[in-house]
Design an enzyme around this catalytic site. Structure first.
Site, PDB file in Angstrom:
ATOM      1  N   THR A   1      48.465  60.638  39.975  1.00 55.81           N
ATOM      2  CA  THR A   1      47.217  60.413  40.053  1.00 55.81           C
ATOM      3  C   THR A   1      46.328  61.333  39.531  1.00 55.81           C
ATOM      4  O   THR A   1      46.063  62.535  38.996  1.00 55.81           O
ATOM      5  CB  THR A   1      48.182  61.527  41.327  1.00 55.81           C
ATOM      6  OG1 THR A   1      49.059  61.163  41.901  1.00 55.81           O
ATOM      7  CG2 THR A   1      47.704  61.905  42.341  1.00 55.81           C
TER       8      THR A   1
ATOM      9  N   ASP B   1      45.396  64.470  34.287  1.00 54.21           N
ATOM     10  CA  ASP B   1      44.371  65.521  34.636  1.00 54.21           C
ATOM     11  C   ASP B   1      44.716  66.746  35.696  1.00 54.21           C
ATOM     12  O   ASP B   1      43.639  67.710  35.546  1.00 54.21           O
ATOM     13  CB  ASP B   1      43.354  64.501  35.564  1.00 54.21           C
ATOM     14  CG  ASP B   1      43.910  64.961  36.838  1.00 54.21           C
ATOM     15  OD1 ASP B   1      44.949  64.410  37.213  1.00 54.21           O
ATOM     16  OD2 ASP B   1      43.804  64.595  38.030  1.00 54.21           O
TER      17      ASP B   1
ATOM     18  N   ASP C   1      48.787  59.856  33.646  1.00 55.71           N
ATOM     19  CA  ASP C   1      49.660  59.899  35.017  1.00 55.71           C
ATOM     20  C   ASP C   1      48.626  59.008  36.239  1.00 55.71           C
ATOM     21  O   ASP C   1      47.762  58.484  35.375  1.00 55.71           O
ATOM     22  CB  ASP C   1      48.760  61.677  34.860  1.00 55.71           C
ATOM     23  CG  ASP C   1      48.819  62.412  35.889  1.00 55.71           C
ATOM     24  OD1 ASP C   1      49.923  62.114  36.734  1.00 55.71           O
ATOM     25  OD2 ASP C   1      47.702  62.869  36.564  1.00 55.71           O
TER      26      ASP C   1
HETATM   27  P1  ADP Z   1      51.430  62.450  39.677  1.00 53.64           P
HETATM   28  O1  ADP Z   1      51.927  62.371  38.044  1.00 53.64           O
HETATM   29  O2  ADP Z   1      51.121  61.611  40.313  1.00 53.64           O
HETATM   30  O3  ADP Z   1      49.945  63.621  39.147  1.00 53.64           O
HETATM   31  P2  ADP Z   1      51.716  65.206  41.213  1.00 53.64           P
HETATM   32  O4  ADP Z   1      53.295  65.257  39.976  1.00 53.64           O
HETATM   33  O5  ADP Z   1      50.958  65.901  40.430  1.00 53.64           O
HETATM   34  O6  ADP Z   1      51.700  63.595  41.214  1.00 53.64           O
HETATM   35  O7  ADP Z   1      52.506  65.990  42.408  1.00 53.64           O
HETATM   36  C1  ADP Z   1      53.802  64.777  43.035  1.00 53.64           C
HETATM   37  C2  ADP Z   1      53.941  64.795  43.816  1.00 53.64           C
HETATM   38  O8  ADP Z   1      54.274  66.357  44.634  1.00 53.64           O
HETATM   39  C3  ADP Z   1      52.427  64.485  44.975  1.00 53.64           C
HETATM   40  O9  ADP Z   1      52.510  63.272  45.260  1.00 53.64           O
HETATM   41  C4  ADP Z   1      52.909  65.109  46.298  1.00 53.64           C
HETATM   42  O10 ADP Z   1      53.315  64.716  47.166  1.00 53.64           O
HETATM   43  C5  ADP Z   1      53.371  66.434  45.748  1.00 53.64           C
HETATM   44  N1  ADP Z   1      52.714  67.428  45.252  1.00 53.64           N
HETATM   45  C6  ADP Z   1      52.179  68.329  44.585  1.00 53.64           C
HETATM   46  N2  ADP Z   1      51.376  69.288  44.350  1.00 53.64           N
HETATM   47  C7  ADP Z   1      50.625  69.416  45.490  1.00 53.64           C
HETATM   48  C8  ADP Z   1      49.967  70.515  46.624  1.00 53.64           C
HETATM   49  N3  ADP Z   1      49.230  71.538  46.131  1.00 53.64           N
HETATM   50  N4  ADP Z   1      49.950  70.107  47.730  1.00 53.64           N
HETATM   51  C9  ADP Z   1      50.502  68.883  48.612  1.00 53.64           C
HETATM   52  N5  ADP Z   1      51.241  68.046  47.931  1.00 53.64           N
HETATM   53  C10 ADP Z   1      51.207  68.615  46.170  1.00 53.64           C
HETATM   54 MG    MG Z   2      48.067  63.651  38.158  1.00 57.29          MG
END
Ligand code: ADP
Ligand code: MG
Length: 499
Positions: A45, A242, A43
């Site tokens: 972020t 995470d 993943d």
């Molecule tokens: P990753 O897979 O890289 O961990 P996520 O799928 O968790 O990323 O999130 C993708 C995008 O969705 C983030 O970059 C953000 O822009 C948005 N996002 C998701 N959940 C939230 C939240 N609770 N508040 C603000 N933005 C969010």
């Molecule tokens: Mg993540």
């Protein structure tokens, strides 16, 4: 036959080694699968990046103040477990904003959330999530393009059905990520894939910096799950994540790895392995321990069986009396189990070697953080020189020169005289920091050039050729300083990996 004990003994020994290194493995089966893993999914972020995003910019439309936009977004994000949400809330708190309690909140994992804050309908999340719910704004595309260039994450905010603004967040790649990926490849991982809910251009910028084999962007939790399932046919898979929204993918992989510390409870429950220490290089260590333990188990069994068969052969033709045969078999069993116990002594790459004391690492890091504004200034000056009137160039350059000579150059000298010799002691070998030292000379060379150019400038400022030359040096210095700082941070961090 006690021979068979060799396998569990080696596996349990490997698990215990992992536990000592802060890696919790929930069962021998997980360790065996880990040992055979070929494909690794990460993943982005919070896993490849540190998950401590900083808010660097707020874009707000004409109708709303930037701080009000942040306040509304943070109020809503208070109820989310997402790392980005937590970053937005802390950014608002740091600015002293008073948050309201949201109501009617609905979260779509990996996309964003909607709710009511102070009687206004607020939506916060990725562009694709928010733009589906609200009428878009004309600046959005330009904003997105800008974020794509430097791999920053954007979060959009809609208020009462219209996109009202966006937040730009920078989430630095973990210091140990590049090294961890290198060690994982060395330990036998064939393919590394980054899975992220973030946008393609942002994801590809980060992916290229890390050298992963494949980037899958715009992934919803169910897409992540599908990607892992599809990979099953081509070998054993590991998924490292995470967030709460990673739980289905973690559960689907042969080995799900949760990043502990912050590690949302949901994701560690779905995982077969938890990294209790918030360092990705521990995963590489665990993989290495797993491979060695499994190899030792197999070796013990094969050697033990071989010896037993030979002994039985001798017994069959009468060269080995029954009593001696029984004693010999016991000896073989004991030898095999002792061999299996060698798995207790598999070491990590730097384990047991002298490490940089945490305080010393922090001091070096603080020193770099203090100099960071000067790095920013080099780039900012280059940008300025193309805008300001020629007459002002000399003064601008003189200011920068003074900063470099007073703060940066003494720092690099200090590195060469004091820090590097100490670091070399830790690394060992013959002149291991030679290439890094070469960087110091280049930095000194470029700043000297800048000084000379600055003193050669006449009152009316540079002509276009001279200006081009100055810019070339500034951009060169900017690039080298950034790289040099990043390299030093990475080296220090890998040495701070204490036993
Ligand atoms: P990753 O897979 O890289 O961990 P996520 O799928 O968790 O990323 O999130 C993708 C995008 O969705 C983030 O970059 C953000 O822009 C948005 N996002 C998701 N959940 C939230 C939240 N609770 N508040 C603000 N933005 C969010
Ligand atoms: Mg993540």
């Amino acid at each position: 036959m006690p021979l068979i004990l060799a396998v569990p003994v080696a596996i349990v020994a490997g698990m215990s080694r992992c536990a000592k290194r802060g890696v919790l493995i929930k069962g021998g089966g997980v360790l065996e699968k880990l040992a055979q893993a070929q494909m690794l999914f990460f993943d982005k972020t919070g896993t490849l990046t540190g998950g401590r995003a900083r808010l660097v910019d707020i874009e707000s439309g004409p109708t709303l103040a930037a701080t009000e936009l942040l306040r509304l977004a943070a109020s809503l994000d208070q109820v989310s477990q997402h790392v980005i949400a937590q970053a937005i809330v802390s950014a608002a708190r740091e600015r002293g904003l008073t948050l309201s309690l949201p109501s009617n909140v609905e979260e779509q994992p990996g996309a964003g959330l909607t709710g009511v804050v102070d009687d206004r309908h607020v939506a916060v999340g990725s562009y694709s999530f928010v733009s589906l719910l609200a009428s878009s704004a004309d600046w959005s595309q330009q904003f997105l393009r800008r974020t794509g260039y430097d791999g920053a994450t954007s979060v959009f905010v809609a208020i009462d059905g219209a996109v009202a603004g966006a937040l730009l967040l920078v989430d630095e790649i973990r210091l140990e990520t590049p090294r961890a990926l290198r060690l994982l490849r060395k330990a036998g991982v064939k393919r590394i894939v980054m899975l992220t809910g973030d946008r393609r251009d942002v994801a590809e910028t980060i992916g290229a910096m890390l050298g992963v084999d494949q980037v899958l962007a715009d992934q919803r939790p169910e897409d992540k799950l599908a990607a892992i399932k599809a990979a099953h046919s081509s070998g054993s898979t590991i998924m490292v994540g995470d967030g709460v929204n990673d739980a289905p993918a973690l559960a689907a992989a042969d080995v799900g790895v949760a990043m502990g510390e912050r590690g949302a409870a949901a994701s560690s429950e779905a995982a077969g392995m938890v990294l209790l220490v918030d360092r990705l290089d521990r995963l590489a260590e665990a993989l290495r321990i797993a491979r060695r333990s499994r190899a030792i188990a197999i070796q013990s069994v094969i050697a033990g069986m071989g010896l037993s068969v030979v002994a039985m052969g001798f017994a069959a033709v009468g060269y080995l009396p029954p009593l001696a045969g029984a004693i010999l078999q016991e000896a073989i069993d004991v030898a095999v189990i002792l061999n299996a116990l060698r798995a207790l002594h598999v070491h990590g790459p730097r384990e047991g070697r002298p490490a940089l004391a945490p305080a010393a690492f922090d001091a070096l890091k603080t020193e770099h953080d203090k100099l960071r504004p000067i790095l920013e200034r080099v780039r900012a000056t280059a940008d300025q020189l193309t805008i300001i009137p020629a007459k002002e160039v000399a003064a601008e350059l003189a200011d920068l020169n003074e900063l470099l000579q007073k703060h940066l150059i003494p720092h690099e000298d200090q590195d060469d005289a004091k820090v590097y010799p100490a670091v070399e002691q830790l690394i060992g070998g013959d002149d291991p920091m030679a290439a890094m030292s070469r960087g110091h000379r280049e930095i000194r060379h470029l700043s000297r050039l800048l000084q000379r150019m600055s003193s050669d400038l006449r009152q009316e400022g540079p002509d276009s050729k001279m200006l081009a030359e100055i810019l070339r040096v500034l951009h060169g210095l900017d690039a080298i300083l950034r790289l040099h700082f990043a390299q030093e941070d990475e080296i220090y961090h890998s040495l701070a990996e204490a036993a």
